[in-house]
Enzyme design. Structure first.
Site, PDB file in Angstrom:
ATOM      1  N   ASN A 147      13.408  -8.484  -1.749  1.00 17.61           N
ATOM      2  CA  ASN A 147      12.146  -8.440  -2.545  1.00 17.61           C
ATOM      3  C   ASN A 147      11.822  -9.965  -2.767  1.00 17.61           C
ATOM      4  O   ASN A 147      10.553 -10.278  -2.852  1.00 17.61           O
ATOM      5  CB  ASN A 147      11.987  -7.839  -3.707  1.00 17.61           C
ATOM      6  CG  ASN A 147      11.750  -6.132  -3.289  1.00 17.61           C
ATOM      7  OD1 ASN A 147      11.577  -5.911  -2.155  1.00 17.61           O
ATOM      8  ND2 ASN A 147      11.891  -5.492  -4.337  1.00 17.61           N
TER       9      ASN A 147
ATOM     10  N   ASN B 126       3.507   3.726  -2.447  1.00 15.45           N
ATOM     11  CA  ASN B 126       3.177   4.615  -3.601  1.00 15.45           C
ATOM     12  C   ASN B 126       2.296   4.026  -4.564  1.00 15.45           C
ATOM     13  O   ASN B 126       1.253   4.631  -5.326  1.00 15.45           O
ATOM     14  CB  ASN B 126       4.496   5.279  -4.034  1.00 15.45           C
ATOM     15  CG  ASN B 126       5.137   6.464  -3.325  1.00 15.45           C
ATOM     16  OD1 ASN B 126       4.398   7.029  -2.492  1.00 15.45           O
ATOM     17  ND2 ASN B 126       6.260   6.720  -3.296  1.00 15.45           N
TER      18      ASN B 126
ATOM     19  N   ILE C 244       4.323  -6.280  -9.970  1.00 19.54           N
ATOM     20  CA  ILE C 244       4.995  -4.982 -10.295  1.00 19.54           C
ATOM     21  C   ILE C 244       6.255  -5.055  -9.648  1.00 19.54           C
ATOM     22  O   ILE C 244       7.226  -4.276  -9.880  1.00 19.54           O
ATOM     23  CB  ILE C 244       4.085  -3.569  -9.868  1.00 19.54           C
ATOM     24  CG1 ILE C 244       2.754  -3.964 -10.484  1.00 19.54           C
ATOM     25  CG2 ILE C 244       4.827  -2.268 -10.413  1.00 19.54           C
ATOM     26  CD1 ILE C 244       1.780  -2.646 -10.185  1.00 19.54           C
TER      27      ILE C 244
ATOM     28  N   GLY D 219       0.636   1.204  -4.618  1.00 18.24           N
ATOM     29  CA  GLY D 219      -0.328   0.571  -4.140  1.00 18.24           C
ATOM     30  C   GLY D 219      -1.367   1.587  -3.890  1.00 18.24           C
ATOM     31  O   GLY D 219      -2.686   1.375  -4.509  1.00 18.24           O
TER      32      GLY D 219
ATOM     33  N   HIS E  90      12.559  -6.437 -17.981  1.00 14.05           N
ATOM     34  CA  HIS E  90      12.415  -4.885 -17.508  1.00 14.05           C
ATOM     35  C   HIS E  90      13.665  -4.473 -16.902  1.00 14.05           C
ATOM     36  O   HIS E  90      14.065  -4.480 -15.653  1.00 14.05           O
ATOM     37  CB  HIS E  90      11.347  -4.909 -16.516  1.00 14.05           C
ATOM     38  CG  HIS E  90      10.930  -3.457 -16.000  1.00 14.05           C
ATOM     39  ND1 HIS E  90      10.624  -2.298 -16.849  1.00 14.05           N
ATOM     40  CD2 HIS E  90      10.633  -3.137 -14.952  1.00 14.05           C
ATOM     41  CE1 HIS E  90      10.160  -1.308 -16.137  1.00 14.05           C
ATOM     42  NE2 HIS E  90      10.285  -1.716 -14.905  1.00 14.05           N
TER      43      HIS E  90
ATOM     44  N   ALA F 126       0.577  -1.124   0.240  1.00 16.98           N
ATOM     45  CA  ALA F 126      -0.068  -0.050   0.045  1.00 16.98           C
ATOM     46  C   ALA F 126       0.821   1.385  -0.077  1.00 16.98           C
ATOM     47  O   ALA F 126       0.533   2.153   0.577  1.00 16.98           O
ATOM     48  CB  ALA F 126      -0.897  -0.132   1.264  1.00 16.98           C
TER      49      ALA F 126
HETATM   50  N1  APR Z   1       4.098  -7.482   2.724  1.00 15.74           N
HETATM   51  C1  APR Z   1       3.650  -6.578   2.685  1.00 15.74           C
HETATM   52  N2  APR Z   1       3.851  -5.283   2.123  1.00 15.74           N
HETATM   53  C2  APR Z   1       5.198  -5.185   2.184  1.00 15.74           C
HETATM   54  C3  APR Z   1       6.266  -6.007   2.678  1.00 15.74           C
HETATM   55  C4  APR Z   1       5.602  -7.388   2.795  1.00 15.74           C
HETATM   56  N3  APR Z   1       6.458  -8.256   3.271  1.00 15.74           N
HETATM   57  N4  APR Z   1       7.355  -5.742   2.598  1.00 15.74           N
HETATM   58  C5  APR Z   1       7.209  -4.190   2.226  1.00 15.74           C
HETATM   59  N5  APR Z   1       5.899  -3.975   2.192  1.00 15.74           N
HETATM   60  C6  APR Z   1       5.400  -2.798   1.697  1.00 15.74           C
HETATM   61  C7  APR Z   1       6.045  -1.494   2.394  1.00 15.74           C
HETATM   62  O1  APR Z   1       5.431  -1.365   3.763  1.00 15.74           O
HETATM   63  C8  APR Z   1       5.468  -0.168   1.504  1.00 15.74           C
HETATM   64  O2  APR Z   1       4.431   0.380   2.215  1.00 15.74           O
HETATM   65  O3  APR Z   1       5.153  -2.437   0.358  1.00 15.74           O
HETATM   66  C9  APR Z   1       5.149  -1.014   0.196  1.00 15.74           C
HETATM   67  C10 APR Z   1       6.063  -0.652  -0.950  1.00 15.74           C
HETATM   68  O4  APR Z   1       5.657   0.826  -1.324  1.00 15.74           O
HETATM   69  P1  APR Z   1       6.843   1.795  -1.634  1.00 15.74           P
HETATM   70  O5  APR Z   1       7.832   1.879  -0.848  1.00 15.74           O
HETATM   71  O6  APR Z   1       6.061   3.178  -1.538  1.00 15.74           O
HETATM   72  O7  APR Z   1       7.297   1.216  -3.140  1.00 15.74           O
HETATM   73  P2  APR Z   1       6.390   1.686  -4.600  1.00 15.74           P
HETATM   74  O8  APR Z   1       6.982   2.846  -5.224  1.00 15.74           O
HETATM   75  O9  APR Z   1       4.946   1.385  -4.365  1.00 15.74           O
HETATM   76  O10 APR Z   1       7.204   0.344  -5.457  1.00 15.74           O
HETATM   77  C11 APR Z   1       6.658  -1.191  -5.099  1.00 15.74           C
HETATM   78  O11 APR Z   1       7.192  -1.709  -7.194  1.00 15.74           O
HETATM   79  O12 APR Z   1       8.007  -0.769  -9.280  1.00 15.74           O
HETATM   80  C12 APR Z   1       8.224  -1.617  -8.049  1.00 15.74           C
HETATM   81  O13 APR Z   1      10.531  -1.236  -7.867  1.00 15.74           O
HETATM   82  C13 APR Z   1       9.358  -0.877  -7.429  1.00 15.74           C
HETATM   83  O14 APR Z   1       9.785  -3.046  -5.843  1.00 15.74           O
HETATM   84  C14 APR Z   1       9.157  -1.690  -5.793  1.00 15.74           C
HETATM   85  C15 APR Z   1       7.428  -1.897  -5.970  1.00 15.74           C
END
Ligand code: APR
Length: 319
Positions: free
Chosen positions: A96, A13, A119, A15, A176, A11
């Site tokens: 990841n 950016n 994604i 999400g 990608h 959830a």
């Molecule tokens: N389970 C659920 N959520 C998680 C977990 C997990 N095990 N680990 C991390 N998160 C959550 C974080 O708490 C965070 O809210 O995933 C979210 C990632 O959000 P952002 O850091 O804002 O990243 P975002 O820009 O949304 O990108 C997410 O997509 O494009 C790709 O490279 C990017 O791998 C990245 C992903």
């Protein structure tokens, strides 16, 4: 009739933007899941309060409990960490990979029949790990990258030729990453291929190569500007186009990281990599084979090798 249920795992950016777009497009009820407490709940509350203004009335909830994604029809996965300046997508591998294991288990237990769109980066490897952990069949999982890479290419081409983005078609295949393969023979401006544009002197080969290069590095350009994270509006819009194709049985031909199983594009290994696919109610209904030039085939092979190396590297980590 029940509305479709869309689970957004992560959830952050992307999400949050996915949730907003799903609601604006009336795709269904939305569940935002995240490991961080408060973030999905806060975003869900904020988005619910957009409803009266925007006129949508689907439900949106935030949760830290996988049980809430039960029976979801679509799951879009952005959980994990995003890039910071100086990092490549590959630097995210170990962290990841662990996240994909956890997310896959959550899907397996609660919504094994969902259509999964991954994604999280590095994309082509994460989508494979997500399938391994969730056990969903090949036609029910895809990685989102090509729609975004093509959108970036289309944007730069539209600026270059001073035409509407709607008149620019572009294909970008492969992994990608910096080895992605923009197809200049099939990409076109109102039907005129980029190769023809070069032949008729409308653009020089060198200038086209600069645009291709900017496309390849398009994600990094945004990371360098934002400094605190990576792109999210266009990635979210791209994944929503794929979700919509599935939920509304659009039969859209879109590039995506699909599992190659029948030697398409001469790829003998079973591997997720960016190719054009048809997405409809059956999920990934077909891998569409377009004709490549010898050079494009060669570049695709370089890209496939990069994906294979990353797959080997992640296996060696043994997470
Ligand atoms: N389970 C659920 N959520 C998680 C977990 C997990 N095990 N680990 C991390 N998160 C959550 C974080 O708490 C965070 O809210 O995933 C979210 C990632 O959000 P952002 O850091 O804002 O990243 P975002 O820009 O949304 O990108 C997410 O997509 O494009 C790709 O490279 C990017 O791998 C990245 C992903």
């Amino acid at each position: 009739m029940k509305r479709p249920k869309i689970a957004l795992v992560g959830a952050g950016n992307i999400g949050g933007t996915l949730a907003h777009l799903s609601l604006l497009k009336n795709l269904g009820d939305v569940v935002l899941y995240d490991i961080a407490e408060g973030i999905p709940q806060g975003k869900a509350l904020d988005l619910a309060q957009c409803g009266p203004v925007e006129g949508y009335d689907a439900s949106v909830i935030g949760t830290n409990d996988y049980k809430d994604i039960k029976d979801a029809d679509v799951v879009i996965v952005t959980a994990g960490v995003a890039r910071k300046p100086g990092m490549s997508r590959d630097d995210l591998l170990g962290i990841n990979a662990k996240v994909m294991k956890a997310v896959g288990a959550g899907v397996k237990e609660n919504c094994p029949n969902a259509f999964l769109i991954c994604i999280t980066n590095p994309l082509d490897v994460m989508v494979r790990l997500l399938q391994d952990a969730s056990g969903v069949p090949d036609h029910k999982i895809i990685g989102m990258a090509g729609v975004l890479d093509s959108a970036r290419f289309r944007t730069f081409l539209a600026w270059e030729f001073k035409v509407s983005v709607n008149q620019v078609q572009a294909y970008v295949l492969g992994g990608h990453g910096d080895t992605m393969v923009p197809l200049t023979g099939l990409s076109n401006i109102a039907g005129i291929s980029l190769d023809d544009m070069v032949a008729s002197g409308k653009i020089s080969a060198a200038r086209l190569e600069e645009i291709v290069d900017r496309t390849r590095k398009g994600g990094g350009e945004i990371v360098a500007l934002l400094k605190t994270g990576s792109a999210y509006y266009a990635p979210a819009a791209s994944a929503i186009q794929m979700a919509e194709a599935y939920l509304r049985d659009r039969k859209s031909i879109l590039p995506g990281a699909a599992k190659i199983t029948k030697g398409q594009y001469g790829i003998q290994e079973k591997l997720f990599v960016g190719v054009p696919v048809k997405i409809g109610a059956g999920g990934v209904e077909e891998i569409v084979e377009v004709k490549l030039t010898a050079k494009e085939r060669e570049n695709l092979q370089v890209s496939i090798n990069a994906v294979k190396e990353l797959n080997t590297a992640v296996d060696a980590l043994n997470v």
